[in-house]
Design a protein around this motif. Structure first.
Motif, PDB file in Angstrom:
ATOM      1  N   ALA A 115       0.829  -1.201   0.000  1.00 16.51           N
ATOM      2  CA  ALA A 115       0.000   0.000   0.000  1.00 16.51           C
ATOM      3  C   ALA A 115       0.862   1.249   0.000  1.00 16.51           C
ATOM      4  N   MET A 116       0.276   2.340  -0.495  1.00  9.25           N
ATOM      5  CA  MET A 116       1.010   3.610  -0.468  1.00  9.25           C
ATOM      6  C   MET A 116       1.204   4.094   0.963  1.00  9.25           C
ATOM      7  N   GLY A 117       0.532   3.433   1.915  1.00  5.45           N
ATOM      8  CA  GLY A 117       0.765   3.732   3.322  1.00  5.45           C
ATOM      9  C   GLY A 117       2.207   3.528   3.723  1.00  5.45           C
ATOM     10  N   PHE A 118       2.977   2.862   2.892  1.00  4.83           N
ATOM     11  CA  PHE A 118       4.411   2.659   3.108  1.00  4.83           C
ATOM     12  C   PHE A 118       5.116   3.990   3.392  1.00  4.83           C
ATOM     13  N   TYR A 119       4.668   5.069   2.726  1.00  9.26           N
ATOM     14  CA  TYR A 119       5.383   6.349   2.791  1.00  9.26           C
ATOM     15  C   TYR A 119       4.939   7.221   3.964  1.00  9.26           C
ATOM     16  N   GLY A 120       3.821   6.878   4.593  1.00  6.08           N
ATOM     17  CA  GLY A 120       3.337   7.702   5.686  1.00  6.08           C
ATOM     18  C   GLY A 120       2.920   9.087   5.209  1.00  6.08           C
ATOM     19  N   GLU A 121       2.888  10.029   6.113  1.00 10.85           N
ATOM     20  CA  GLU A 121       2.503  11.403   5.798  1.00 10.85           C
ATOM     21  C   GLU A 121       3.581  12.053   4.931  1.00 10.85           C
ATOM     22  N   THR A 122       3.169  12.602   3.766  1.00 13.08           N
ATOM     23  CA  THR A 122       4.137  13.255   2.877  1.00 13.08           C
ATOM     24  C   THR A 122       3.803  14.717   2.612  1.00 13.08           C
ATOM     25  N   GLY A 123       2.658  15.193   3.115  1.00 14.61           N
ATOM     26  CA  GLY A 123       2.284  16.581   2.891  1.00 14.61           C
ATOM     27  C   GLY A 123       2.155  16.897   1.417  1.00 14.61           C
ATOM     28  N   ASP A 124       2.741  18.029   0.981  1.00 17.74           N
ATOM     29  CA  ASP A 124       2.696  18.425  -0.429  1.00 17.74           C
ATOM     30  C   ASP A 124       3.851  17.831  -1.233  1.00 17.74           C
ATOM     31  N   ARG A 125       4.736  17.132  -0.547  1.00 17.84           N
ATOM     32  CA  ARG A 125       5.927  16.601  -1.214  1.00 17.84           C
ATOM     33  C   ARG A 125       5.561  15.419  -2.107  1.00 17.84           C
ATOM     34  N   VAL A 126       5.994  15.460  -3.367  1.00 13.13           N
ATOM     35  CA  VAL A 126       5.756  14.363  -4.297  1.00 13.13           C
ATOM     36  C   VAL A 126       6.735  13.237  -4.000  1.00 13.13           C
ATOM     37  N   VAL A 127       6.219  12.007  -3.862  1.00 15.68           N
ATOM     38  CA  VAL A 127       7.095  10.873  -3.573  1.00 15.68           C
ATOM     39  C   VAL A 127       6.885   9.769  -4.600  1.00 15.68           C
ATOM     40  N   ASP A 128       8.000   9.139  -4.973  1.00 11.30           N
ATOM     41  CA  ASP A 128       7.932   7.965  -5.845  1.00 11.30           C
ATOM     42  C   ASP A 128       8.549   6.784  -5.104  1.00 11.30           C
ATOM     43  N   GLU A 129       8.834   5.719  -5.837  1.00  9.75           N
ATOM     44  CA  GLU A 129       9.286   4.485  -5.197  1.00  9.75           C
ATOM     45  C   GLU A 129      10.654   4.584  -4.544  1.00  9.75           C
ATOM     46  N   SER A 130      11.388   5.650  -4.826  1.00  9.75           N
ATOM     47  CA  SER A 130      12.711   5.815  -4.217  1.00  9.75           C
ATOM     48  C   SER A 130      12.630   6.374  -2.798  1.00  9.75           C
ATOM     49  N   ALA A 131      11.461   6.831  -2.384  1.00 11.05           N
ATOM     50  CA  ALA A 131      11.303   7.442  -1.057  1.00 11.05           C
ATOM     51  C   ALA A 131      11.371   6.375   0.032  1.00 11.05           C
ATOM     52  N   PRO A 132      11.892   6.723   1.194  1.00 13.75           N
ATOM     53  CA  PRO A 132      11.975   5.751   2.297  1.00 13.75           C
ATOM     54  C   PRO A 132      10.614   5.567   2.969  1.00 13.75           C
ATOM     55  N   ALA A 133      10.537   4.555   3.812  1.00  9.04           N
ATOM     56  CA  ALA A 133       9.315   4.314   4.571  1.00  9.04           C
ATOM     57  C   ALA A 133       9.089   5.441   5.571  1.00  9.04           C
ATOM     58  N   GLY A 134       7.811   5.727   5.839  1.00 10.76           N
ATOM     59  CA  GLY A 134       7.474   6.736   6.824  1.00 10.76           C
ATOM     60  C   GLY A 134       7.458   6.152   8.223  1.00 10.76           C
ATOM     61  N   GLN A 135       6.762   6.817   9.121  1.00 13.81           N
ATOM     62  CA  GLN A 135       6.672   6.368  10.504  1.00 13.81           C
ATOM     63  C   GLN A 135       5.217   6.152  10.880  1.00 13.81           C
ATOM     64  N   GLY A 136       4.971   5.196  11.776  1.00 12.54           N
ATOM     65  CA  GLY A 136       3.616   4.920  12.212  1.00 12.54           C
ATOM     66  C   GLY A 136       3.193   3.511  11.872  1.00 12.54           C
ATOM     67  N   PHE A 137       1.962   3.197  12.213  1.00 17.16           N
ATOM     68  CA  PHE A 137       1.473   1.832  12.057  1.00 17.16           C
ATOM     69  C   PHE A 137       1.499   1.344  10.614  1.00 17.16           C
ATOM     70  N   LEU A 138       0.925   2.119   9.678  1.00 20.66           N
ATOM     71  CA  LEU A 138       0.858   1.643   8.293  1.00 20.66           C
ATOM     72  C   LEU A 138       2.234   1.515   7.639  1.00 20.66           C
ATOM     73  N   PRO A 139       3.134   2.493   7.756  1.00 16.67           N
ATOM     74  CA  PRO A 139       4.464   2.299   7.184  1.00 16.67           C
ATOM     75  C   PRO A 139       5.178   1.075   7.763  1.00 16.67           C
ATOM     76  N   GLU A 140       5.097   0.905   9.081  1.00 14.84           N
ATOM     77  CA  GLU A 140       5.749  -0.252   9.697  1.00 14.84           C
ATOM     78  C   GLU A 140       5.126  -1.559   9.211  1.00 14.84           C
ATOM     79  N   LEU A 141       3.797  -1.555   9.054  1.00 14.39           N
ATOM     80  CA  LEU A 141       3.115  -2.734   8.531  1.00 14.39           C
ATOM     81  C   LEU A 141       3.589  -3.055   7.126  1.00 14.39           C
ATOM     82  N   CYS A 142       3.651  -2.033   6.251  1.00 10.15           N
ATOM     83  CA  CYS A 142       4.043  -2.252   4.860  1.00 10.15           C
ATOM     84  C   CYS A 142       5.473  -2.778   4.744  1.00 10.15           C
ATOM     85  N   VAL A 143       6.368  -2.260   5.572  1.00  9.82           N
ATOM     86  CA  VAL A 143       7.752  -2.742   5.558  1.00  9.82           C
ATOM     87  C   VAL A 143       7.796  -4.228   5.913  1.00  9.82           C
ATOM     88  N   GLU A 144       7.075  -4.597   6.958  1.00  9.59           N
ATOM     89  CA  GLU A 144       7.069  -5.997   7.384  1.00  9.59           C
ATOM     90  C   GLU A 144       6.342  -6.878   6.365  1.00  9.59           C
TER      91      GLU A 144
END
Length: 301
Positions: A115-144
């Protein structure tokens, strides 16, 4: 692509069901993984949380697609429900990856949901697949979740992760809840409306998964989101235009937090995610703009 044998876990879900219909319409043989005793010849038993799979049923499959998991937005995130969300995805992926790796002739591709939840909150910043995982439940879930596919990758199976956005469909997902509200004239923006929602039409979601199955050489994460993410306010306006309904209502952020709890962060958060790798691979979106995606969903039979 020549007709092939493809196993699908999560075939009863919104995306899985649409994928199965598309594959069958084009003459492919589909094997459905089910948690109960099989009733038909095209069903194979598995127990995702118990990490058990009838590997005999996967023999001869050219591709295995894992879209299984309890709904993230189906209910409030209690600690118990978060455990169910995690175990249904991580244990299920681990079970299938190990089953795929154990086959004498593994499939040529393993497509695993994410899921795109991998990236967590990104605000107005455009992110693609090179972006690191965010913080929180959904990013941690997606990494695992993605990490659980390691056995298939280590066995040399081409492995793809579909980091899916908000699927625009009338009968399920986030939009399955929005359509009735807007049709009743009760739709409106959520919070301040400035948060970005990265969407994808159901048609494009299925087409992208099939593109990733069919195209040799594609592996790793792919954002399954339309190339033009829009704000919640812009989505609200598009829904009003398509359904010819007023969009005067606003749900304040404090109310959403009180009703949804921790899950409200997923609704109020901003994710401006783009499908860089998918576009580079030659994929063409049928519905790159929000209004077209909403109109397509509204026209669904």
């Amino acid at each position: 692509m020549q007709p092939s044998r493809i196993a699908v876990a999560g075939a009863s879900g919104l995306i899985g069901g649409a994928l199965v219909r598309s594959l069958l319409a084009d003459g492919h043989e589909v094997v459905r993984l089910v948690r109960r005793a099989p009733r038909d010849a095209d069903e194979v038993r598995w127990d995702p949380e118990g990490k058990r799979v009838d590997t005999g049923g996967l023999a001869g499959c050219d591709a295995v697609v894992n879209l299984a998991g309890v709904g993230v937005g189906d209910r409030r995130w209690t600690e118990e429900y978060k455990t169910r969300i995690r175990s249904s995805r991580v244990h299920g992926t681990s079970a299938l990856a190990e089953a795929v790796a154990s086959l004498d002739k593994p499939p040529r591709v393993f497509v695993n949901g994410s899921a795109m939840g991998f990236y967590g909150e990104t605000g107005d910043r455009v992110v693609d697949e090179s972006a690191p995982a965010g913080q929180g439940f959904l990013p941690e879930l997606c990494v695992e979740w993605e990490g659980a596919a390691a056995p298939a990758q280590e066995a040399g199976v081409r492995t793809v992760f579909t980091r899916t956005g908000l699927v625009v469909a009338r009968e399920g997902g986030a939009w399955g809840r929005l359509f009735p509200l807007f049709k009743a004239g009760l739709g409106g923006r959520l919070g301040d409306g400035r948060q970005y929602w990265s969407f994808i039409a159901l048609h494009d979601e299925v087409a992208a998964i099939r593109h990733l199955i069919d195209t040799d050489g594609l592996s790793g994460p792919f954002n399954l989101t339309a190339p033009n993410p829009v704000t919640n306010q812009e989505i609200t306006a598009a829904m009003g235009r398509v359904l010819h309904r007023p969009t005067l209502f606003t749900v304040p952020s404090p109310v959403l937090r009180a009703v949804l709890g921790e899950m409200s962060g997923d609704v109020l958060g901003s994710q401006r995610v783009v499908p860089k790798r998918l576009l580079e691979s030659g994929f063409t979106f049928a519905f790159p703009e929000i209004e077209g995606a909403v109109r397509a969903a509204h026209a669904e039979p």
